[in-house]
Enzyme design. Structure first.
Site, short mmCIF file in Angstrom:
data_model
loop_
_atom_site.label_atom_id
_atom_site.label_comp_id
_atom_site.label_asym_id
_atom_site.label_seq_id
_atom_site.Cartn_x
_atom_site.Cartn_y
_atom_site.Cartn_z
N GLN A 122 -42.03 -32.36 4.33
CA GLN A 122 -41.50 -31.40 3.70
C GLN A 122 -40.88 -31.84 2.56
O GLN A 122 -41.52 -32.52 1.67
CB GLN A 122 -39.95 -31.16 4.58
CG GLN A 122 -40.06 -30.42 6.04
CD GLN A 122 -40.89 -30.93 6.93
OE1 GLN A 122 -40.38 -32.22 7.42
NE2 GLN A 122 -42.08 -30.56 7.77
N ASP B 11 -44.50 -28.75 0.19
CA ASP B 11 -46.03 -28.26 -0.21
C ASP B 11 -45.98 -28.60 -1.83
O ASP B 11 -46.71 -28.06 -2.61
CB ASP B 11 -45.95 -26.72 -0.38
CG ASP B 11 -45.74 -26.24 1.30
OD1 ASP B 11 -46.35 -27.03 2.34
OD2 ASP B 11 -45.00 -25.04 1.36
N GLY C 225 -47.65 -28.99 6.74
CA GLY C 225 -49.03 -28.46 6.53
C GLY C 225 -49.56 -29.08 5.34
O GLY C 225 -49.16 -28.80 4.25
N HIS C 226 -50.62 -29.89 5.44
CA HIS C 226 -51.15 -30.56 4.11
C HIS C 226 -52.60 -30.53 4.25
O HIS C 226 -53.60 -30.42 5.05
CB HIS C 226 -50.91 -32.25 4.37
CG HIS C 226 -49.37 -32.72 4.85
ND1 HIS C 226 -48.55 -32.32 3.96
CD2 HIS C 226 -49.11 -33.31 5.86
CE1 HIS C 226 -47.27 -32.77 4.79
NE2 HIS C 226 -47.79 -33.40 5.51
N LYS D 17 -48.20 -33.37 -1.34
CA LYS D 17 -48.43 -34.73 -0.68
C LYS D 17 -49.19 -35.33 0.09
O LYS D 17 -49.66 -36.36 -0.30
CB LYS D 17 -46.97 -34.89 0.34
CG LYS D 17 -45.62 -34.46 -0.36
CD LYS D 17 -44.43 -34.31 0.62
CE LYS D 17 -44.51 -33.46 1.72
NZ LYS D 17 -44.54 -32.17 1.29
P1 GDP Z 1 -48.22 -30.71 1.02
O1 GDP Z 1 -47.46 -30.23 2.29
O2 GDP Z 1 -46.94 -31.15 0.18
O3 GDP Z 1 -49.06 -31.76 1.35
O4 GDP Z 1 -48.83 -29.49 0.21
P2 GDP Z 1 -49.71 -28.35 0.74
O5 GDP Z 1 -51.26 -29.05 1.29
O6 GDP Z 1 -49.06 -27.73 1.88
O7 GDP Z 1 -50.05 -27.47 -0.29
C1 GDP Z 1 -50.49 -27.84 -1.81
C2 GDP Z 1 -51.70 -27.05 -1.85
O8 GDP Z 1 -52.03 -27.13 -3.29
C3 GDP Z 1 -53.00 -27.45 -1.01
O9 GDP Z 1 -53.66 -26.41 -0.89
C4 GDP Z 1 -53.55 -28.46 -1.92
O10 GDP Z 1 -55.11 -28.37 -1.74
C5 GDP Z 1 -53.18 -27.65 -3.27
N1 GDP Z 1 -53.36 -28.90 -4.26
C6 GDP Z 1 -52.84 -30.03 -4.59
N2 GDP Z 1 -52.96 -30.55 -5.63
C7 GDP Z 1 -53.44 -29.61 -6.41
C8 GDP Z 1 -53.53 -29.54 -7.89
O11 GDP Z 1 -53.16 -30.43 -8.75
N3 GDP Z 1 -54.14 -28.58 -8.54
C9 GDP Z 1 -54.36 -27.47 -7.62
N4 GDP Z 1 -54.88 -26.05 -8.20
N5 GDP Z 1 -54.29 -27.53 -6.24
C10 GDP Z 1 -53.68 -28.39 -5.57
P1 IMO Z 2 -44.70 -29.76 4.13
O1 IMO Z 2 -44.91 -31.04 4.88
C1 IMO Z 2 -42.52 -26.00 3.22
C2 IMO Z 2 -39.30 -24.92 6.09
C3 IMO Z 2 -39.60 -23.71 6.80
C4 IMO Z 2 -38.15 -23.18 6.81
C5 IMO Z 2 -37.46 -24.24 7.11
C6 IMO Z 2 -37.05 -24.92 8.37
O2 IMO Z 2 -46.03 -28.97 4.24
O3 IMO Z 2 -44.20 -29.88 2.97
P2 IMO Z 2 -38.54 -25.78 10.51
O4 IMO Z 2 -39.78 -25.05 11.26
O5 IMO Z 2 -38.75 -27.04 9.91
O6 IMO Z 2 -37.12 -25.73 11.27
O7 IMO Z 2 -38.20 -24.72 9.17
O8 IMO Z 2 -38.31 -25.65 6.37
N1 IMO Z 2 -40.46 -26.04 6.07
C7 IMO Z 2 -41.26 -26.12 5.18
N2 IMO Z 2 -41.48 -25.48 3.97
N3 IMO Z 2 -43.26 -27.30 3.37
C8 IMO Z 2 -43.03 -27.87 4.71
O9 IMO Z 2 -43.61 -28.78 5.17
C9 IMO Z 2 -42.26 -27.32 5.59
N4 IMO Z 2 -41.53 -27.64 6.74
C10 IMO Z 2 -40.62 -26.88 7.18
O10 IMO Z 2 -40.25 -22.76 5.99
O11 IMO Z 2 -37.80 -22.51 5.68
MG MG Z 3 -47.45 -28.23 3.20
#
Ligand code: GDP
Ligand code: IMO
Ligand code: MG
Length: 431
Positions: free
Chosen positions: A224, A13, A40-41, A16
């Site tokens: 991840q 999270d 989840g992105h 990416k």
């Molecule tokens: P990922 O799994 O690495 O793709 O990240 P996620 O999408 O799960 O989580 C990142 C969250 O932060 C998302 O809700 C994005 O919309 C948000 N986000 C990404 N870059 C920024 C930033 O520079 N500032 C803020 N405030 N939010 C951001």
């Molecule tokens: P993105 O791509 C954050 C965590 C789960 C749990 C552990 C194992 O959005 O960054 P699993 O279901 O993979 O066997 O769970 O890994 N986890 C993540 N945490 N971002 C993710 O993906 C994750 N994918 C799995 O919360 O702790």
């Molecule tokens: Mg994510």
């Protein structure tokens, strides 16, 4: 031409998806190489929100082809749903812009039953998985009884393979007091769905080979983060795949010399969702504040993410494990308004100072972070697109991170919106 790998340097999270989407403009092909719909992105493009789990984040770009590589575990029912939902948002998806590796393994409903049952019945600390069957599917792959996408197109063989797999798992389900699951219904459903997915399916290495020979830019999108890696993470509180840069080669079908640049995505503070060691976790006001300002709720499960200050020890280790060339620093705007910002520069463990994450679970849990404090900045940096417009303290913070982790920051993200990105260097033209 250049091939860039993107990976998370913390516990996922990091943002990416936003960075992959931003860089996709220059990529001819965007490839996912591990994980599944545990990822989840969230992408925000001109205020429109796209949520992706399995589809590579390049899918929202008109001229970008995306590939789900062999290293990904695919829940085909989820995939169909994700495609349909994006189509409703006017994203065009067809076999012309989405390719699925024929040797990717499937996540079946029984994997999700097992994942959730195991978590519910665990006597020791739960992993806190996403419950999506990731672990059980990868176990079956390594156990040599998994089902691959290419198996779905041979009806008789599919039923035989499923019978063997379900037979194996039914022994455990009965032992846990659960009912046997019959593979007949799923076999038929998979066959039907297979006919819909068939036009998308190809050998992924062959496609990558073609792009390599055409001197294209390929972007490899990791899911991840480094400390969820099954070998290098905070085991057993990890996911079941390798999440570091080397996995791009295995999970897509190319060798290490074809990777030109590795970009680490790093959040300006630290978060973690699920259980496991987290040295800089802050359960007090600062952690709550980071969570609120950063809207730190999981995209997949909606769970509240645990929050804390930036841990340079972890990111430095991630830089080494993936030979990271540059860092994209995200969510810097979330630090707006903090009077003081802390950075973890080392750990104290049993009276000794260490500057790496030890492998032992017990030691990881006993680490006491050592902090350096820097002055925060006033006002908001949301939406800033040039490094020169950042307040002095924000620049000092970036330089401090570079110094501690031993790697330059080449992109800075200042809001969820695609265009709110400070560009310092282009990873595609690094040579
Ligand atoms: P990922 O799994 O690495 O793709 O990240 P996620 O999408 O799960 O989580 C990142 C969250 O932060 C998302 O809700 C994005 O919309 C948000 N986000 C990404 N870059 C920024 C930033 O520079 N500032 C803020 N405030 N939010 C951001
Ligand atoms: P993105 O791509 C954050 C965590 C789960 C749990 C552990 C194992 O959005 O960054 P699993 O279901 O993979 O066997 O769970 O890994 N986890 C993540 N945490 N971002 C993710 O993906 C994750 N994918 C799995 O919360 O702790
Ligand atoms: Mg994510």
């Amino acid at each position: 031409m250049s091939n860039v790998v993107i990976i998370g340097t913390q516990w996922g999270d990091e943002g990416k998806g936003k960075i992959v989407d931003w860089l996709s403009e220059k990529a001819h092909l965007v490839v996912r190489f591990q994980g599944g719909h545990n990822a989840g992105h969230t992408l925000v493009v001109d205020k429109k929100i796209f949520k992706l789990s399995l589809l590579p984040s390049g899918i929202v770009r008109k001229n970008t082809i995306v590939l789900i590589g062999n290293g990904v575990v695919i829940d085909p029912f989820h995939l169909k749903k994700e495609i349909d939902e994006l189509k409703k948002q006017n994203i065009k998806i067809s076999p012309k812009n989405l390719i699925i590796s024929d040797s990717a393994f499937l996540i079946l409903p029984i994997h999700q039953v097992i994942d959730q049952l195991r978590e519910n019945k665990k006597n020791t600390e739960k992993i806190g998985t996403t419950g999506r069957g990731i672990g059980p599917s990868y176990e079956d792959k390594v156990g040599r009884r998994g089902i691959r996408i290419c198996d779905v197109f041979d009806k008789d063989n599919l039923f035989l393979k499923l019978s063997e797999l379900y037979g194996f798992h039914n022994i455990w389900l009965r032992a846990m007091g659960e009912k046997n699951i019959n593979p007949k219904e799923i076999s038929e459903k998979l066959w039907d769905l297979g006919q819909i997915l068939k036009p998308y399916v190809q050998p992924s290495w062959l496609l990558i080979d073609k792009y390599k020979k055409n001197s294209s830019n390929i972007l490899f999108e990791g899911a991840q983060g480094t400390f969820l890696d099954v070998d290098h993470g905070t085991y057993p509180f990890v996911t079941s795949s390798n999440t570091i840069a080397s996995q791009a080669g295995i999970g897509a079908g190319l060798g290490p010399t074809d990777i030109d640049y590795t970009l680490g995505i790093t959040k300006a503070y630290t978060t973690r969702v699920g259980s496991g060691p987290f040295p800089t976790e802050d359960k007090g006001d600062n952690g709550i504040s980071l969570g609120k300002k950063g809207n730190e709720f999981g995209t997949v499960t909606g769970r509240q993410r645990r929050c804390g200050w930036f841990d340079s020890v972890l990111v430095k280790q991630a830089v080494s494990l993936s030979s990271i060339n540059g860092i994209a620093l995200t969510k810097l705007d979330v630090l707006d308004g903090f009077k003081e910002i802390k950075i973890c520069t080392g750990y104290s463990l049993d009276g000794n100072i260490i500057n790496y994450l030890p492998s032992s679970e017990k030691q990881q849990k006993n680490l006491i972070p050592i902090y350096e404090t820097i002055k925060g900045w006033e006002g908001s940096i949301v939406g800033i697109k040039s490094i020169n417009e950042l307040p002095k303290s924000a620049i000092i913070y970036i330089r401090k991170i570079e110094e501690l982790v031993g790697c330059p920051v080449i992109l800075v993200s200042t809001s969820p919106e695609r265009s709110d990105t400070i560009y310092i260097k282009d990873p595609f033209s690094s040579n």
